[in-house]
Design a protein around this motif. Structure first.
Motif, short mmCIF file in Angstrom:
data_model
loop_
_atom_site.label_atom_id
_atom_site.label_comp_id
_atom_site.label_asym_id
_atom_site.label_seq_id
_atom_site.Cartn_x
_atom_site.Cartn_y
_atom_site.Cartn_z
N SER A 117 47.82 -111.70 39.54
CA SER A 117 46.67 -110.85 39.19
C SER A 117 46.38 -109.80 40.27
O SER A 117 45.66 -108.83 40.01
CB SER A 117 45.43 -111.71 38.96
N PHE A 119 48.53 -107.77 41.49
CA PHE A 119 49.37 -106.61 41.21
C PHE A 119 48.75 -105.78 40.09
O PHE A 119 49.30 -105.65 39.00
CB PHE A 119 50.80 -107.06 40.86
N LYS A 120 47.58 -105.21 40.37
CA LYS A 120 46.83 -104.49 39.35
C LYS A 120 46.85 -102.98 39.54
O LYS A 120 46.29 -102.24 38.75
CB LYS A 120 45.39 -104.99 39.32
N HIS A 121 47.49 -102.50 40.58
CA HIS A 121 47.56 -101.06 40.83
C HIS A 121 48.91 -100.54 40.38
O HIS A 121 49.93 -101.21 40.51
CB HIS A 121 47.36 -100.77 42.31
N GLU A 122 48.91 -99.33 39.88
CA GLU A 122 50.16 -98.69 39.48
C GLU A 122 50.47 -97.61 40.49
O GLU A 122 49.62 -96.77 40.80
CB GLU A 122 50.05 -98.09 38.08
N ILE A 130 55.33 -98.41 38.91
CA ILE A 130 55.51 -99.85 39.09
C ILE A 130 54.17 -100.46 39.49
O ILE A 130 53.32 -99.79 40.07
CB ILE A 130 56.61 -100.15 40.15
N ARG A 131 54.00 -101.75 39.22
CA ARG A 131 52.78 -102.47 39.57
C ARG A 131 52.84 -102.86 41.06
O ARG A 131 53.90 -103.25 41.56
CB ARG A 131 52.62 -103.73 38.72
N ASP A 156 57.35 -105.75 44.10
CA ASP A 156 58.30 -106.81 43.80
C ASP A 156 59.59 -106.59 44.59
O ASP A 156 59.99 -105.44 44.84
CB ASP A 156 58.58 -106.82 42.29
#
Length: 187
Positions: A117, A119-122, A130-131, A156
């Motif tokens: 949760s 990883f909410k920024h793009e 990418i997240r 990631d």
């Protein structure tokens, strides 16, 4: 060709090591330079001195601050070992990256635990959107340069193989510039 590459690599390592050695022990280099200068035969020169212009005591030297020189690798990239939260991490200095960018494995190694949760920024990368998770690195060090509270993004492992040291670190320095095929960092 291979011999030339090996020689070039050895020169790059030697040139990258010289500033680090100087930073760790400047007195040693000064002693070596003085002994080398002292071994030359003295040349007599006649100089007119006006004693009225000689100051009573020498001027106080200005501190030079903290400097690090990172030599470019064979591809022209500035790669080095950094310390993130006290852990040694390899990375590449990227003046085109807005933030420091680390991969998930590095984040875990330096003590940053993340949930899916987080990883909410793009973020937009050279490979597309990418997240990412936004984090703060407590301490980022290279040589004698230390910056606390550096903003970073975690991507990631598949999206980011090399950790990138971006402007969120570089802009907190007094200056950074490329000169003579090397990147000079000054705090």
């Amino acid at each position: 060709m291979l011999r030339n590459l090996i020689i070039l690599g050895m020169l790059a390592v030697a040139s990258a090591s010289f500033p680090i050695l100087y930073q760790s022990n400047p007195q040693m280099l000064d002693g070596l330079l003085k002994s080398a200068v002292g071994t030359r035969p003295a040349v007599e020169t006649q100089t007119d001195l006006n004693l009225a212009t000689v100051p009573d005591r020498p001027a106080t030297p200005r501190p030079l601050g903290r400097k690090v020189v990172v030599a470019a690798d064979v591809r022209g990239h500035f790669t080095s070992a950094f310390r993130l939260n006290g852990r040694t991490v390899d990375g590449m200095i990227d003046t085109g990256a807005t933030l420091v960018a680390i991969n998930s494995s590095t984040a875990r190694r330096i003590g940053i635990s993340l949930n899916v949760s987080d990883f909410k920024h793009e973020v937009n990368t050279a490979n597309g959107a990418i997240r990412a998770a936004l984090v703060t690195i407590d301490r980022l060090q290279i040589g004698k340069i230390t910056v606390d509270g550096v903003q970073a993004v975690v991507l990631d492992d598949k999206a980011l193989r090399t950790n990138l040291i971006g402007l969120s670190f570089l802009q907190r320095l007094e200056k950074y510039q490329v000169e003579n095929g090397a990147l000079l960092l000054v705090q």
